[in-house]
Write an enzyme that holds these catalytic residues in place. Structure first.
Site, PDB file in Angstrom:
ATOM      1  N   ALA A 133     -55.203 -13.542 -68.535  1.00 32.56           N
ATOM      2  CA  ALA A 133     -54.113 -13.367 -67.578  1.00 32.56           C
ATOM      3  C   ALA A 133     -54.194 -14.332 -66.398  1.00 32.56           C
ATOM      4  CB  ALA A 133     -54.093 -11.924 -67.073  1.00 32.56           C
ATOM      5  N   HIS A 134     -54.967 -15.396 -66.531  1.00 32.67           N
ATOM      6  CA  HIS A 134     -55.050 -16.414 -65.487  1.00 32.67           C
ATOM      7  C   HIS A 134     -54.068 -17.541 -65.773  1.00 32.67           C
ATOM      8  CE1 HIS A 134     -58.918 -14.998 -63.589  1.00 32.67           C
ATOM      9  NE2 HIS A 134     -58.895 -14.298 -64.712  1.00 32.67           N
ATOM     10  N   HIS A 209     -66.844  -8.776 -68.013  1.00 34.17           N
ATOM     11  CA  HIS A 209     -66.224  -7.920 -69.041  1.00 34.17           C
ATOM     12  C   HIS A 209     -66.568  -8.376 -70.467  1.00 34.17           C
ATOM     13  CE1 HIS A 209     -63.073 -10.969 -68.813  1.00 34.17           C
ATOM     14  NE2 HIS A 209     -62.438 -10.405 -67.816  1.00 34.17           N
ATOM     15  N   ASN A 212     -64.456  -9.258 -73.886  1.00 35.94           N
ATOM     16  CA  ASN A 212     -63.102  -9.703 -73.553  1.00 35.94           C
ATOM     17  C   ASN A 212     -63.110 -11.145 -73.051  1.00 35.94           C
ATOM     18  OD1 ASN A 212     -63.001  -6.465 -72.457  1.00 35.94           O
ATOM     19  ND2 ASN A 212     -61.547  -7.139 -73.990  1.00 35.94           N
ATOM     20  N   ARG A 220     -72.785 -15.410 -88.434  1.00 32.05           N
ATOM     21  CA  ARG A 220     -73.270 -16.791 -88.574  1.00 32.05           C
ATOM     22  C   ARG A 220     -73.104 -17.576 -87.269  1.00 32.05           C
ATOM     23  NH1 ARG A 220     -70.715 -16.328 -93.801  1.00 32.05           N
ATOM     24  NH2 ARG A 220     -72.296 -16.241 -95.446  1.00 32.05           N
ATOM     25  N   ASP A 241     -61.955   1.689 -70.657  1.00 34.94           N
ATOM     26  CA  ASP A 241     -60.664   2.357 -70.537  1.00 34.94           C
ATOM     27  C   ASP A 241     -60.055   2.729 -71.883  1.00 34.94           C
ATOM     28  OD1 ASP A 241     -60.081  -0.198 -71.413  1.00 34.94           O
ATOM     29  OD2 ASP A 241     -58.501  -0.589 -69.943  1.00 34.94           O
ATOM     30  N   HIS A 244     -59.636  -2.065 -73.514  1.00 28.10           N
ATOM     31  CA  HIS A 244     -60.359  -3.340 -73.523  1.00 28.10           C
ATOM     32  C   HIS A 244     -61.399  -3.412 -74.641  1.00 28.10           C
ATOM     33  CE1 HIS A 244     -58.616  -4.106 -69.571  1.00 28.10           C
ATOM     34  NE2 HIS A 244     -59.156  -5.308 -69.580  1.00 28.10           N
ATOM     35  N   ASP A 267     -61.931  -3.494 -63.515  1.00 27.63           N
ATOM     36  CA  ASP A 267     -61.002  -4.625 -63.665  1.00 27.63           C
ATOM     37  C   ASP A 267     -59.598  -4.180 -63.273  1.00 27.63           C
ATOM     38  OD1 ASP A 267     -60.225  -7.228 -64.203  1.00 27.63           O
ATOM     39  OD2 ASP A 267     -60.173  -6.990 -66.383  1.00 27.63           O
ATOM     40  N   GLY A 303     -55.950  -7.169 -66.732  1.00 32.94           N
ATOM     41  CA  GLY A 303     -56.656  -6.171 -65.950  1.00 32.94           C
ATOM     42  C   GLY A 303     -56.394  -4.787 -66.509  1.00 32.94           C
TER      43      GLY A 303
END
Length: 377
Positions: A133-134, A209, A212, A220, A241, A244, A267, A303
């Site tokens: 989400a960045h 996190h 994630n 392997r 939650d 995630h 988060d 988040g």
């Protein structure tokens, strides 16, 4: 002024005992077994645990730490305190260096006021392939010099930096962060196993996190998950939650890392405590539907709307943690990560009276911060 909490089931990392505790001037002065001497406030046999410590929190109650707005930040902290989080690290998201500098300088004032325990830079030194989400347009290659400017703006209150160790300049930036007393956390990374080990050797001690925004565990190509779980120097964050991370994978991480290297985090973002709707996380638009936050475009998880009391309860009821272990991963271990375990994180003489009173069903009945009730049982 002295206050004794009596008829309590006190939960520590060592176990649960029926007893009492006394608080004076915001500190725990006595912890006893059995009946309290003299009169006191009975909590009716309910559990008393130390206040939660959240290392990774972007906001709540409509407030978002990345904006740097102090009034909104206070609203967010107040919401999470009502849910048992008595110590909060304010997490930012990727932004321009100018935007981050403004936010860091503003939040540093709240750290100096004791409202926040520090600032977490989640970005901009993260992988485009795993940015979640960045905003990818704002990502940058790691720069020790640039980070030094942010650390200066934060006046010593930047406590953690999430970074992708495979990026050019990342290892030098990790070393610089550690030298400045900033925790280096590996996350939002496309690193393989070997590059993750290099990041740890450079000084990274936290996994942002776990699972994630990183390559999955493979037999392997074990990737970063195996490196982070296997190394005794690394503490792993988990967002408990039910969205995630599947409970089985959370249980796996907890059983490998143990309560001494596992921390529950929220988060949380601004929608926490408000319900479904349209929100923002940094520069990104977020839809919250059925309590799940996702980017309006692309659908990546953005988040959570989690509070620590829910993460704690799920740890016991869904993951199978004992109450003492759940207390450790929600309070004591994150306090140790922050270097604050001498003051918070467990119920012990001399520590701050940061406490949560729980019902038998592990619902919050009361919260105390520094000996003052936020919500009284």
């Amino acid at each position: 002024m002295s206050l004794t909490l009596a008829d309590a089931r006190i939960v520590t990392p060592e176990g649960v005992h029926e007893g009492w505790l006394t608080i004076e001037d915001g500190r725990i002065t006595h912890v006893g077994h059995g009946s309290a001497p003299g009169s006191g406030l009975s909590v009716g046999g309910r559990h008393v645990v130390p206040g939660f410590v959240d290392l990774h929190n972007h906001g709540g109650a409509g407030g978002s730490f990345p904006t740097g707005e102090q009034d909104k930040a206070r609203d967010a902290v107040a919401l999470h305190r009502r849910h048992g989080t008595t110590t909060t690290v304010g997490s930012l998201v990727t932004d321009s260096i100018e935007g981050l500098t403004r936010a860091v300088a503003s939040l540093a004032e709240l750290c100096e006021d004791g409202l926040l325990a520090g600032i977490h830079l989640e970005g901009p030194y993260i992988s485009r392939a795993r940015c979640g989400a960045h905003d990818p347009a704002l990502l940058r290659e790691p720069s020790p010099q640039e980070l030094a400017g942010l650390v200066k703006a934060g006046r010593g209150h930047i406590r953690m930096l999430t970074i992708a160790p495979e990026l050019p300049g990342a290892l030098d930036t990790i070393r610089m962060a550690v030298a400045e007393g900033v925790l280096a956390a590996i996350g939002h990374s496309d690193a393989d196993y070997d590059k993750t080990i290099e990041g740890i050797e450079a000084g990274a001690t936290v996994a942002t996190h776990l699972y994630n925004a990183m390559p999955p565990l493979g037999h392997r190509a074990p990737g970063p998950v195996a490196a982070l779980l296997d190394d005794e120097r690394v503490t792993v964050e988990l967002v408990n939650d039910g969205v995630h991370v599947h409970a089985a994978m959370l249980r796996l991480a907890y059983e490998v890392a143990g309560p001494g290297r596992t921390v529950l985090v929220t988060d949380a973002m601004s929608a926490t405590g408000l319900g479904d709707g349209d929100y923002a996380l940094g520069s990104m638009r977020v839809h919250v539907r059925d309590g799940v936050a996702r980017l309006a475009e692309g659908g990546s998880i953005a988040g959570s709307t989690l509070t620590m009391d829910v993460a704690f309860r799920r740890g016991v009821q869904e993951v199978g943690m004992s109450l003492p272990d759940a207390v450790q991963v929600a309070s004591l271990t994150p306090a140790r990560v922050l270097g604050l375990a001498d003051r918070i994180g467990s119920i012990a003489v001399g520590k701050a009276a940061d406490l949560v009173v729980f019902s038998d069903s592990l619902e919050v009945d009361g919260v105390m911060k520094d000996g003052v009730w936020i919500t009284e049982p």
